[in-house]
Design a protein around this motif. Sequence first.
Motif, PDB file in Angstrom:
ATOM      1  N   VAL A  70       0.812  -1.215   0.000  1.00 53.77           N
ATOM      2  CA  VAL A  70       0.000   0.000   0.000  1.00 53.77           C
ATOM      3  C   VAL A  70       0.847   1.268   0.000  1.00 53.77           C
ATOM      4  O   VAL A  70       0.556   2.219  -0.729  1.00 53.77           O
ATOM      5  N   SER A  71       1.898   1.302   0.813  1.00 53.08           N
ATOM      6  CA  SER A  71       2.616   2.552   1.033  1.00 53.08           C
ATOM      7  C   SER A  71       4.066   2.288   1.415  1.00 53.08           C
ATOM      8  O   SER A  71       4.438   1.163   1.781  1.00 53.08           O
ATOM      9  N   TRP A  72       4.894   3.344   1.368  1.00 52.66           N
ATOM     10  CA  TRP A  72       6.257   3.256   1.893  1.00 52.66           C
ATOM     11  C   TRP A  72       6.220   2.936   3.389  1.00 52.66           C
ATOM     12  O   TRP A  72       7.180   2.381   3.937  1.00 52.66           O
ATOM     13  N   SER A 143       2.091  -0.985  -5.805  1.00 57.33           N
ATOM     14  CA  SER A 143       1.259  -0.653  -4.647  1.00 57.33           C
ATOM     15  C   SER A 143      -0.140  -0.260  -5.113  1.00 57.33           C
ATOM     16  O   SER A 143      -0.351   0.137  -6.264  1.00 57.33           O
ATOM     17  N   SER A 144      -1.103  -0.370  -4.196  1.00 64.33           N
ATOM     18  CA  SER A 144      -2.502  -0.088  -4.529  1.00 64.33           C
ATOM     19  C   SER A 144      -3.006   1.089  -3.703  1.00 64.33           C
ATOM     20  O   SER A 144      -2.264   1.692  -2.928  1.00 64.33           O
ATOM     21  N   TRP A 198       0.522   5.129  -1.125  1.00 67.64           N
ATOM     22  CA  TRP A 198       1.477   5.745  -2.048  1.00 67.64           C
ATOM     23  C   TRP A 198       1.526   4.861  -3.281  1.00 67.64           C
ATOM     24  O   TRP A 198       2.068   3.767  -3.253  1.00 67.64           O
ATOM     25  N   TYR A 199       0.911   5.319  -4.352  1.00 68.35           N
ATOM     26  CA  TYR A 199       0.747   4.456  -5.516  1.00 68.35           C
ATOM     27  C   TYR A 199       0.677   5.305  -6.780  1.00 68.35           C
ATOM     28  O   TYR A 199       0.641   6.548  -6.733  1.00 68.35           O
ATOM     29  N   GLY A 200       0.648   4.619  -7.922  1.00 71.62           N
ATOM     30  CA  GLY A 200       0.582   5.335  -9.184  1.00 71.62           C
ATOM     31  C   GLY A 200       1.824   6.169  -9.409  1.00 71.62           C
ATOM     32  O   GLY A 200       2.949   5.729  -9.165  1.00 71.62           O
ATOM     33  N   ASP A 201       1.641   7.412  -9.854  1.00 76.84           N
ATOM     34  CA  ASP A 201       2.774   8.283 -10.142  1.00 76.84           C
ATOM     35  C   ASP A 201       2.976   9.351  -9.070  1.00 76.84           C
ATOM     36  O   ASP A 201       3.528  10.424  -9.324  1.00 76.84           O
ATOM     37  N   MET A 202       2.544   9.052  -7.835  1.00 74.23           N
ATOM     38  CA  MET A 202       2.715  10.001  -6.744  1.00 74.23           C
ATOM     39  C   MET A 202       4.198  10.270  -6.469  1.00 74.23           C
ATOM     40  O   MET A 202       5.014   9.353  -6.505  1.00 74.23           O
ATOM     41  N   ASP A 203       4.536  11.530  -6.190  1.00 72.58           N
ATOM     42  CA  ASP A 203       5.890  11.862  -5.759  1.00 72.58           C
ATOM     43  C   ASP A 203       6.042  11.510  -4.279  1.00 72.58           C
ATOM     44  O   ASP A 203       5.127  11.737  -3.480  1.00 72.58           O
TER      45      ASP A 203
END
Length: 256
Positions: A70-72, A143-144, A198-203
């Motif tokens: 899901v996330s860092w 991640s999702s 934190w997924y997709g093209d998020m910075d």
Amino acid sequence: MRAWLVIVPVLLVTLVGIPLQWLSVALKLPTRRSLPVLYHRIVLALVGVRVRVVGAPSPARPLLIVSNHVSWLDIPVLGSRLPLCFVAKSEVAGWPGIGLLAKLQRTVFVDRSARSATARVAGEMAERMGGGDPVVLFAEGTSSDGNRVLPFRSALIGAARQGMGAEGAGATIQPLAIAYVGQGGVSLGRARRPRLAWYGDMDLAPHLMEVLRRGAVDVELHFGEPLPAGDRKAATLRAERAARVMLAGALTGRSA
């Protein structure tokens, strides 16, 4: 302001921990396993992350933990529970700061663009598992948004076959579901949960700062029943189904 009140002590702890962990890894000291657990627990305490564990990591060795991603935050959340190693995409090795921390965690890096790399990665995973370290594989390959489990990929799960125990039995596969269930003392619904993901093209930097600013994150780790390695595709499907059921239970409050 709150974000910087977290970042400064985290940086201080990191600067102290890096040389200690580097020495532990270089000399193969027992602390190479215990120091990361302590470090992740300190980081979670500073950020304000509370972890609830349902079930337990299997005591079986060799052990491959197959999880959603899901996330860092997944890294310190899992790393705070027990000594383990991760499998990560090769790009992570080059990220400033994070790449070094990943290497000190003895992460196995995989180049997804090279099919020939699978055998090498499988061998490294088997080596870690054979040495007694559980290996965590984020089997979705990405991640999702935290509301669902994406299809698990079977290629690297085949590495469990190479993690052979003393009696010749393949490594145990244990499904895991990571569920972010609350923030600031308020339950997260389907609409708000992706704010923690934190997924997709998020910075990374803006997302990290936003999470640190808000803090008070509640996350659940649901460990499923261990599965025999068996056929990699069948094992992958069973692990995916188990993770999906556990995540749904956690997000709806119907889990144990």
